[in-house]
Design an enzyme around this catalytic site. Structure first.
Site, PDB file in Angstrom:
ATOM      1  N   LYS A 205       0.842  -1.199   0.000  1.00 39.92           N
ATOM      2  CA  LYS A 205       0.000   0.000   0.000  1.00 39.92           C
ATOM      3  C   LYS A 205       0.881   1.255   0.000  1.00 39.92           C
ATOM      4  O   LYS A 205       0.698   2.163  -0.799  1.00 39.92           O
ATOM      5  CB  LYS A 205      -0.920  -0.026   1.220  1.00 39.92           C
ATOM      6  CG  LYS A 205      -1.831   1.173   1.316  1.00 39.92           C
ATOM      7  CD  LYS A 205      -2.811   1.032   2.469  1.00 39.92           C
ATOM      8  CE  LYS A 205      -3.579   2.326   2.654  1.00 39.92           C
ATOM      9  NZ  LYS A 205      -4.534   2.280   3.758  1.00 39.92           N
ATOM     10  N   GLU A 211      10.530  -4.531   4.456  1.00 41.86           N
ATOM     11  CA  GLU A 211      10.628  -5.914   3.956  1.00 41.86           C
ATOM     12  C   GLU A 211      10.372  -5.940   2.445  1.00 41.86           C
ATOM     13  O   GLU A 211      11.117  -6.559   1.682  1.00 41.86           O
ATOM     14  CB  GLU A 211       9.575  -6.805   4.643  1.00 41.86           C
ATOM     15  CG  GLU A 211       9.815  -7.078   6.102  1.00 41.86           C
ATOM     16  CD  GLU A 211       9.262  -5.999   7.024  1.00 41.86           C
ATOM     17  OE1 GLU A 211       8.965  -4.882   6.542  1.00 41.86           O
ATOM     18  OE2 GLU A 211       9.143  -6.271   8.233  1.00 41.86           O
ATOM     19  N   GLY A 264      -4.699  -2.150   4.777  1.00 42.18           N
ATOM     20  CA  GLY A 264      -3.917  -3.281   4.260  1.00 42.18           C
ATOM     21  C   GLY A 264      -4.598  -4.618   4.534  1.00 42.18           C
ATOM     22  O   GLY A 264      -4.699  -5.473   3.640  1.00 42.18           O
ATOM     23  N   ARG A 265      -5.091  -4.810   5.758  1.00 42.13           N
ATOM     24  CA  ARG A 265      -5.675  -6.112   6.113  1.00 42.13           C
ATOM     25  C   ARG A 265      -7.065  -6.316   5.516  1.00 42.13           C
ATOM     26  O   ARG A 265      -7.675  -7.359   5.700  1.00 42.13           O
ATOM     27  CB  ARG A 265      -5.668  -6.293   7.627  1.00 42.13           C
ATOM     28  CG  ARG A 265      -6.346  -5.184   8.411  1.00 42.13           C
ATOM     29  CD  ARG A 265      -6.029  -5.276   9.909  1.00 42.13           C
ATOM     30  NE  ARG A 265      -6.536  -4.143  10.653  1.00 42.13           N
ATOM     31  CZ  ARG A 265      -5.893  -2.996  10.831  1.00 42.13           C
ATOM     32  NH1 ARG A 265      -4.699  -2.821  10.282  1.00 42.13           N
ATOM     33  NH2 ARG A 265      -6.408  -2.026  11.548  1.00 42.13           N
ATOM     34  N   GLU A 350      -4.618  -7.022  14.627  1.00 38.73           N
ATOM     35  CA  GLU A 350      -4.158  -5.690  14.214  1.00 38.73           C
ATOM     36  C   GLU A 350      -5.324  -4.698  14.283  1.00 38.73           C
ATOM     37  O   GLU A 350      -5.129  -3.514  14.535  1.00 38.73           O
ATOM     38  CB  GLU A 350      -3.556  -5.731  12.804  1.00 38.73           C
ATOM     39  CG  GLU A 350      -2.607  -4.571  12.536  1.00 38.73           C
ATOM     40  CD  GLU A 350      -1.866  -4.667  11.204  1.00 38.73           C
ATOM     41  OE1 GLU A 350      -2.496  -4.510  10.155  1.00 38.73           O
ATOM     42  OE2 GLU A 350      -0.636  -4.891  11.216  1.00 38.73           O
ATOM     43  N   HIS A 381      -3.667 -33.699  17.091  1.00 33.14           N
ATOM     44  CA  HIS A 381      -2.494 -34.491  17.484  1.00 33.14           C
ATOM     45  C   HIS A 381      -1.360 -33.613  17.977  1.00 33.14           C
ATOM     46  O   HIS A 381      -0.222 -34.063  18.087  1.00 33.14           O
ATOM     47  CB  HIS A 381      -2.061 -35.367  16.311  1.00 33.14           C
ATOM     48  CG  HIS A 381      -3.154 -36.298  15.882  1.00 33.14           C
ATOM     49  ND1 HIS A 381      -3.381 -37.515  16.488  1.00 33.14           N
ATOM     50  CD2 HIS A 381      -4.135 -36.158  14.947  1.00 33.14           C
ATOM     51  CE1 HIS A 381      -4.434 -38.095  15.925  1.00 33.14           C
ATOM     52  NE2 HIS A 381      -4.912 -37.276  14.993  1.00 33.14           N
ATOM     53  N   LYS A 509       9.475  -0.472  14.329  1.00 36.31           N
ATOM     54  CA  LYS A 509      10.064  -0.111  13.032  1.00 36.31           C
ATOM     55  C   LYS A 509      11.098   1.007  13.217  1.00 36.31           C
ATOM     56  O   LYS A 509      12.181   0.964  12.632  1.00 36.31           O
ATOM     57  CB  LYS A 509       8.971   0.388  12.068  1.00 36.31           C
ATOM     58  CG  LYS A 509       8.020  -0.671  11.560  1.00 36.31           C
ATOM     59  CD  LYS A 509       7.056  -0.050  10.543  1.00 36.31           C
ATOM     60  CE  LYS A 509       5.901  -0.968  10.197  1.00 36.31           C
ATOM     61  NZ  LYS A 509       4.878  -0.345   9.365  1.00 36.31           N
TER      62      LYS A 509
HETATM   63  O1  F6P Z   1       3.233  -2.906   9.736  1.00 34.43           O
HETATM   64  C1  F6P Z   1       1.889  -3.243   9.583  1.00 34.43           C
HETATM   65  C2  F6P Z   1       1.392  -2.953   8.204  1.00 34.43           C
HETATM   66  O2  F6P Z   1       1.247  -1.593   8.026  1.00 34.43           O
HETATM   67  C3  F6P Z   1       0.094  -3.681   7.891  1.00 34.43           C
HETATM   68  O3  F6P Z   1      -1.023  -3.013   8.352  1.00 34.43           O
HETATM   69  C4  F6P Z   1       0.166  -3.807   6.410  1.00 34.43           C
HETATM   70  O4  F6P Z   1      -0.714  -4.773   5.896  1.00 34.43           O
HETATM   71  C5  F6P Z   1       1.622  -4.181   6.236  1.00 34.43           C
HETATM   72  O5  F6P Z   1       2.305  -3.435   7.218  1.00 34.43           O
HETATM   73  C6  F6P Z   1       2.199  -3.902   4.875  1.00 34.43           C
HETATM   74  O6  F6P Z   1       2.105  -2.549   4.543  1.00 34.43           O
HETATM   75  P1  F6P Z   1       2.267  -2.084   3.047  1.00 34.43           P
HETATM   76  O7  F6P Z   1       1.128  -2.668   2.274  1.00 34.43           O
HETATM   77  O8  F6P Z   1       2.214  -0.584   3.084  1.00 34.43           O
HETATM   78  O9  F6P Z   1       3.591  -2.598   2.555  1.00 34.43           O
END
Ligand code: F6P
Length: 547
Positions: A205, A211, A264-265, A350, A381, A509
């Site tokens: 987003k 990452e 995002g979620r 979240e 199990h 972060k």
């Molecule tokens: O760090 C949490 C978060 O902001 C989530 O809410 C989101 O889905 C994820 O990181 C990834 O964010 P982005 O889509 O901006 O890379």
């Protein structure tokens, strides 16, 4: 006045909880032959059985009273009308628009929402079909055989969970997901792939997540080293930040956007679903959206006491706030829903892992439970021992389909027998007297029975809800996901928290950004705590001579 109504509703619930605490589930069932009919709800193609929850009709009535006192319907209507209910970020939460779950007149900032979401949906589904049919090809003119989605959190969990859930419908290129910044993730996924025929989707987003930007860079290097500067023909992006996608060099024709009013979620329904659409095709993707919209329709029109997401939310409130249960196990008896617990971890924790209320004060009640789980029967199990005999009571949501497209022999009947057996065992247990009788009938000596019987008894009285659906197809999956989405929304309203921000992820972060430069140098961070300094020093030592 309203506060008084809420306090009154909570007060009534506490009295109901104290009353029913003295009545076991066994007794509730033996006293009411029609309990299943009264407490199971069959709407929108899903059967949701709450009869094994530790409630009765008066409890349910009191719970619905709480929803009314919290003005749940007013808040729901405001969300669907595009009010900026995510007030800490001054944003609407209009993910329902992505599946046409809102009224066609809804607009935000003067823009008709369905117009803009509809045209972007058509764009990314057309691209998905181009990839599937070999119209969008690799630089060498061959079809893309593989697609890697690079994203994390909502840009990973939704498409990844649904790709696995709908693998029966998967007839497109092979899909792979890379989320973790750990190089092992990209390495392990890419090492068996041919960059000459691999498409990489970068999904983020913000397009600024550490990452994803690190993995995107690594993926581009991997492509460039194999196919040279034309590598951008193997890249596509999904983002709300089109400046950043352009700076990264992604062709605007292969860039698909979504909007800041989609969290995002909650973004699976947007172009974040592109990898899934490539896997299952536009028709199946639209079926997922229409299932989701059917649940929106049910949520916005059904009365509170017959409204599946509202009831799920209220049962969750009962477990969490009246019965003080701290976790919730999600157990799909459906191997393809293997990532559903992880998806719900982000969705629920979240969204509702908050302890400051909308008024800015500390909440005076518990909020989101800890969500965890694994598919059954595997879970039986590993950790079911604790669910049956542990010192904590863990409520369970069981999910099971009536049919399975790849049925072989009586596997599916065995799977269902196990699912229903577990909820029965949790609810009714096995008392020590019966254990003793069974052991005596087997000829066991009395002394041994005295020793062993307490270990073999089950207290029971452990609540669960079972969700039964005809089969795991795109439409049903859409309904299941939205059932939980709106459940989370309702709980956020009742707990008086903002379910749509996530400030709690920020601090770590920032600290990581601050620590990063020190890890590659011999310098010791000066202002950190002694534990962090000790860990950094030990890390540097173990990495010598790299550092
Ligand atoms: O760090 C949490 C978060 O902001 C989530 O809410 C989101 O889905 C994820 O990181 C990834 O964010 P982005 O889509 O901006 O890379």
């Amino acid at each position: 006045m309203k506060m008084k109504a809420i306090d009154k509703a909570w007060g009534l619930l506490e009295r109901e909880a104290a009353r029913i605490a003295k009545i076991s589930l066994t007794k509730l069932f033996s006293d009411d032959e029609d309990r299943f009919d009264r407490l199971s709800f069959n709407y929108c193609g899903l059967l949701v059985d709450h009869s094994k929850e530790h409630i009765d009709q008066p409890c349910l009535k009191a719970l619905v009273g709480l929803a009314q006192a919290a003005d749940l319907e007013k808040h729901r209507d405001q969300m669907f009308a595009g009010f900026p209910i995510n007030f800490t970020e001054n944003l609407a939460a209009l993910h329902m628009a992505l599946r046409e779950g809102i009224s066609p007149e809804t607009s935000v900032n003067g823009q008709n929402i369905l117009e803009i979401t509809g045209s972007e949906l058509n764009r990314f589904l057309a691209f998905a079909e181009d990839v599937r049919r070999g119209r969008a090809t690799a630089v060498n003119g061959r079809r893309f055989t593989d697609v890697i989605n690079i994203g994390i959190g909502g840009a990973d969990l939704g498409p990844r969970m649904t790709t696995s859930a709908l693998s029966h419908f998967h007839d497109g290129p092979h899909l792979h997901y890379v989320s973790n910044i750990d190089t092992a993730h990209f390495y392990d996924v890419s090492s068996s792939l041919d960059p000459q025929t691999t498409l990489v989707i970068i999904a983020s987003k913000t397009f600024m997540t550490l990452e994803t930007s690190s993995n995107a860079q690594t993926a581009r290097n991997w492509l460039v080293s194999a196919i040279g500067e034309n590598a951008s023909a193997h890249l596509a992006a999904v983002s709300a930040n089109l400046t950043a996608t352009q700076e990264f060099g992604i062709d605007p024709a292969r860039t698909f956007k979504f909007w800041d009013w989609v969290g995002g979620r909650y973004s699976l329904w947007s172009a974040i679903g592109l990898p899934l659409a490539i896997a299952i095709g536009a028709k199946n993707f639209r079926a997922l959206l229409s299932g989701a919209a059917a649940m929106d329709q049910h949520f916005t029109t059904a009365e509170l006491g017959k409204n599946l997401p509202v009831l799920m939310a209220l049962i969750g409130i009962w477990r969490r706030n009246l019965e003080n249960m701290q976790t919730l196990a999600i157990i799909p008896y459906d191997q393809r829903l293997v990532r559903f617990p992880a998806y719900l971890q982000q969705l629920e924790m979240e969204s509702n892992g908050k302890s400051v209320s909308t008024t800015g004060h500390a909440v005076d009640h518990a909020t989101s439970p800890i969500i965890w789980g694994e598919p059954g029967t595997n879970a039986q199990h590993s950790f079911f021992q604790l669910l049956h005999q542990g010192s904590d009571t863990v409520p369970v949501d069981f999910l099971i389909a009536a049919t399975q497209p790849n049925e072989a022999g009586d596997h599916h009947l065995k799977l269902a027998a196990n699912c229903f057996a577990q909820s029965q065992a949790l609810a009714f247990g096995l008392n020590e007297k019966v254990v003793r009788e069974q052991m005596a009938a087997d000829g066991t000596e009395t002394e041994f029975i005295d020793q062993i019987a307490p270990h073999r008894a089950f207290a029971g009285n452990r609540p669960s809800t079972t969700i039964l659906y005809p089969r795991l197809d795109p439409e049903t999956l859409g309904k299941l996901i939205v059932l939980y989405e709106h459940k989370v929304f309702c709980q956020g309203i009742i707990w008086q928290i903002n379910s749509f921000d996530q400030w709690g992820v920020e601090l770590g972060k920032h600290i990581a950004d601050r620590l990063l430069p020190t890890l590659s140098q011999k310098d010791m961070p000066q202002e950190e705590d002694t534990s962090t300094k000790g860990l950094v020093a030990a890390f540097q030592l173990l990495r010598q001579p790299l550092v």
